[in-house]
Design a protein around this motif. Structure first.
Motif, PDB file in Angstrom:
ATOM      1  N   TRP A   1       1.084  -1.170  -0.252  1.00 50.55           N
ATOM      2  CA  TRP A   1      -0.046  -0.332   0.180  1.00 50.55           C
ATOM      3  C   TRP A   1       1.268   1.224   0.000  1.00 50.55           C
ATOM      4  O   TRP A   1       2.285   1.314   0.624  1.00 50.55           O
ATOM      5  CB  TRP A   1      -0.652   0.005   1.202  1.00 50.55           C
ATOM      6  N   ARG A   2       0.320   1.961  -0.595  1.00 43.92           N
ATOM      7  CA  ARG A   2       1.122   3.917  -1.057  1.00 43.92           C
ATOM      8  C   ARG A   2       1.307   4.028   0.727  1.00 43.92           C
ATOM      9  O   ARG A   2      -0.298   4.283   1.342  1.00 43.92           O
ATOM     10  CB  ARG A   2       0.088   4.198  -1.792  1.00 43.92           C
ATOM     11  N   GLU A   3       2.274   4.401   1.590  1.00 44.32           N
ATOM     12  CA  GLU A   3       2.070   4.958   2.953  1.00 44.32           C
ATOM     13  C   GLU A   3       1.557   6.020   2.838  1.00 44.32           C
ATOM     14  O   GLU A   3       0.204   5.750   4.132  1.00 44.32           O
ATOM     15  CB  GLU A   3       3.318   5.471   3.236  1.00 44.32           C
ATOM     16  N   GLN A   4       0.669   6.997   2.231  1.00 40.79           N
ATOM     17  CA  GLN A   4       0.107   8.308   1.856  1.00 40.79           C
ATOM     18  C   GLN A   4      -1.437   7.825   2.398  1.00 40.79           C
ATOM     19  O   GLN A   4      -1.938   8.102   2.880  1.00 40.79           O
ATOM     20  CB  GLN A   4       0.742   9.105   1.142  1.00 40.79           C
ATOM     21  N   VAL A   5      -1.598   7.156   1.357  1.00 44.38           N
ATOM     22  CA  VAL A   5      -2.700   6.609   1.349  1.00 44.38           C
ATOM     23  C   VAL A   5      -3.347   5.630   2.683  1.00 44.38           C
ATOM     24  O   VAL A   5      -4.586   6.297   2.946  1.00 44.38           O
ATOM     25  CB  VAL A   5      -3.040   5.029  -0.656  1.00 44.38           C
ATOM     26  N   VAL A   6      -2.384   4.931   3.154  1.00 42.40           N
ATOM     27  CA  VAL A   6      -3.129   4.321   4.455  1.00 42.40           C
ATOM     28  C   VAL A   6      -3.366   5.573   5.412  1.00 42.40           C
ATOM     29  O   VAL A   6      -4.172   5.668   6.488  1.00 42.40           O
ATOM     30  CB  VAL A   6      -1.513   3.174   4.834  1.00 42.40           C
ATOM     31  N   SER A   7      -2.107   6.100   5.185  1.00 40.64           N
ATOM     32  CA  SER A   7      -2.487   7.105   6.292  1.00 40.64           C
ATOM     33  C   SER A   7      -3.156   8.615   6.163  1.00 40.64           C
ATOM     34  O   SER A   7      -4.242   9.234   7.666  1.00 40.64           O
ATOM     35  CB  SER A   7      -0.687   8.576   6.420  1.00 40.64           C
ATOM     36  N   ASP A   8      -3.612   8.266   5.159  1.00 34.96           N
ATOM     37  CA  ASP A   8      -4.736   9.216   4.930  1.00 34.96           C
ATOM     38  C   ASP A   8      -6.523   8.961   5.257  1.00 34.96           C
ATOM     39  O   ASP A   8      -7.324   9.491   5.606  1.00 34.96           O
ATOM     40  CB  ASP A   8      -5.138   9.883   2.929  1.00 34.96           C
ATOM     41  N   TRP A   9      -6.686   7.162   5.207  1.00 38.09           N
ATOM     42  CA  TRP A   9      -7.633   6.470   5.163  1.00 38.09           C
ATOM     43  C   TRP A   9      -7.628   6.857   6.808  1.00 38.09           C
ATOM     44  O   TRP A   9      -8.640   6.787   8.055  1.00 38.09           O
ATOM     45  CB  TRP A   9      -7.001   5.420   4.982  1.00 38.09           C
ATOM     46  N   VAL A  10      -6.295   6.716   7.692  1.00 32.40           N
ATOM     47  CA  VAL A  10      -6.472   6.523   9.250  1.00 32.40           C
ATOM     48  C   VAL A  10      -6.662   7.978   9.676  1.00 32.40           C
ATOM     49  O   VAL A  10      -8.361   7.672  10.442  1.00 32.40           O
ATOM     50  CB  VAL A  10      -5.522   5.755   9.324  1.00 32.40           C
ATOM     51  N   ALA A  11      -6.205   9.072   8.932  1.00 36.54           N
ATOM     52  CA  ALA A  11      -7.029  10.525   9.599  1.00 36.54           C
ATOM     53  C   ALA A  11      -8.630  10.480   9.016  1.00 36.54           C
ATOM     54  O   ALA A  11      -9.112  11.590   9.820  1.00 36.54           O
ATOM     55  CB  ALA A  11      -6.253  11.820   9.008  1.00 36.54           C
ATOM     56  N   ASN A  12      -8.481  10.042   7.669  1.00 30.91           N
ATOM     57  CA  ASN A  12     -10.328   9.813   7.515  1.00 30.91           C
ATOM     58  C   ASN A  12     -11.449   9.096   8.442  1.00 30.91           C
ATOM     59  O   ASN A  12     -12.302  10.086   8.947  1.00 30.91           O
ATOM     60  CB  ASN A  12     -10.356   9.347   6.220  1.00 30.91           C
ATOM     61  N   MET A  13     -10.942   7.702   9.663  1.00 28.27           N
ATOM     62  CA  MET A  13     -11.430   7.444  10.428  1.00 28.27           C
ATOM     63  C   MET A  13     -11.391   8.818  11.919  1.00 28.27           C
ATOM     64  O   MET A  13     -12.710   8.361  12.189  1.00 28.27           O
ATOM     65  CB  MET A  13     -11.572   5.666  10.111  1.00 28.27           C
ATOM     66  N   GLU A  14     -10.232   8.737  11.596  1.00 29.42           N
ATOM     67  CA  GLU A  14     -10.118   9.440  13.118  1.00 29.42           C
ATOM     68  C   GLU A  14     -11.619  10.825  13.055  1.00 29.42           C
ATOM     69  O   GLU A  14     -12.018  10.906  13.920  1.00 29.42           O
ATOM     70  CB  GLU A  14      -8.817  10.209  12.825  1.00 29.42           C
ATOM     71  N   ARG A  15     -11.886  11.707  11.907  1.00 29.82           N
ATOM     72  CA  ARG A  15     -12.711  12.718  11.778  1.00 29.82           C
ATOM     73  C   ARG A  15     -13.883  11.929  11.851  1.00 29.82           C
ATOM     74  O   ARG A  15     -14.440  12.754  12.739  1.00 29.82           O
ATOM     75  CB  ARG A  15     -11.864  13.318  10.171  1.00 29.82           C
ATOM     76  N   GLU A  16     -13.669  10.801  11.156  1.00 26.55           N
ATOM     77  CA  GLU A  16     -15.478  10.478  10.916  1.00 26.55           C
ATOM     78  C   GLU A  16     -15.637   9.871  12.814  1.00 26.55           C
ATOM     79  O   GLU A  16     -17.007  10.245  13.426  1.00 26.55           O
ATOM     80  CB  GLU A  16     -15.169   9.162   9.948  1.00 26.55           C
ATOM     81  N   ALA A  17     -14.658   9.394  13.436  1.00 23.93           N
ATOM     82  CA  ALA A  17     -14.771   9.253  15.159  1.00 23.93           C
ATOM     83  C   ALA A  17     -15.144  10.447  15.823  1.00 23.93           C
ATOM     84  O   ALA A  17     -15.883  10.157  16.538  1.00 23.93           O
ATOM     85  CB  ALA A  17     -13.727   8.077  15.820  1.00 23.93           C
ATOM     86  N   GLU A  18     -14.618  11.406  15.158  1.00 26.01           N
ATOM     87  CA  GLU A  18     -14.698  12.390  16.375  1.00 26.01           C
ATOM     88  C   GLU A  18     -16.056  13.511  16.156  1.00 26.01           C
ATOM     89  O   GLU A  18     -16.930  13.758  16.813  1.00 26.01           O
ATOM     90  CB  GLU A  18     -14.047  13.430  15.663  1.00 26.01           C
ATOM     91  N   CYS A  19     -16.745  13.527  14.734  1.00 22.82           N
ATOM     92  CA  CYS A  19     -17.968  13.788  14.359  1.00 22.82           C
ATOM     93  C   CYS A  19     -18.988  12.310  15.191  1.00 22.82           C
ATOM     94  O   CYS A  19     -19.647  13.525  15.400  1.00 22.82           O
ATOM     95  CB  CYS A  19     -18.288  13.721  12.722  1.00 22.82           C
ATOM     96  N   ALA A  20     -18.272  11.846  14.672  1.00 19.09           N
ATOM     97  CA  ALA A  20     -19.250  10.452  15.785  1.00 19.09           C
ATOM     98  C   ALA A  20     -20.043  11.064  17.083  1.00 19.09           C
ATOM     99  O   ALA A  20     -20.863  10.900  17.921  1.00 19.09           O
ATOM    100  CB  ALA A  20     -19.538   9.706  15.642  1.00 19.09           C
ATOM    101  N   VAL A  21     -18.383  11.134  17.768  1.00 24.50           N
ATOM    102  CA  VAL A  21     -18.844  12.123  19.496  1.00 24.50           C
ATOM    103  C   VAL A  21     -19.877  13.034  19.035  1.00 24.50           C
ATOM    104  O   VAL A  21     -19.833  13.332  20.144  1.00 24.50           O
ATOM    105  CB  VAL A  21     -17.456  12.057  19.890  1.00 24.50           C
TER     106      VAL A  21
END
Length: 67
Positions: free
Chosen positions: A45-65
């Motif tokens: 996997w491209r490191e940037q793609v994985v990092s972007d995915w993790v960041a997006n999941m963190e943003r979604e979790a923050e919004c849900a909270v």
């Protein structure tokens, strides 16, 4: 800190704290980005793609909270 361009299946598993089976299921169902197949048995996997995915999941979790 310099990022590597590609990360292995094992590195992605460690970063996400998930098993190989879970990772491959997530890829198969579209819940995680598709890897690049370098050889018949080598996925990366491209490191940037994985990092972007993790960041997006963190943003979604923050919004849900916050709701």
């Amino acid at each position: 800190m310099q990022q590597k361009e590609f990360v292995s299946t094992t590195e992605v598993m460690k970063k996400l704290s998930i098993s190989r089976n879970t990772l491959l299921k997530m890829v198969a169902t579209g819940k995680f980005p598709q890897p690049l197949r370098l050889t018949e048995k080598t996925l990366r996997w491209r490191e940037q793609v994985v990092s972007d995915w993790v960041a997006n999941m963190e943003r979604e979790a923050e919004c849900a909270v916050q709701k």
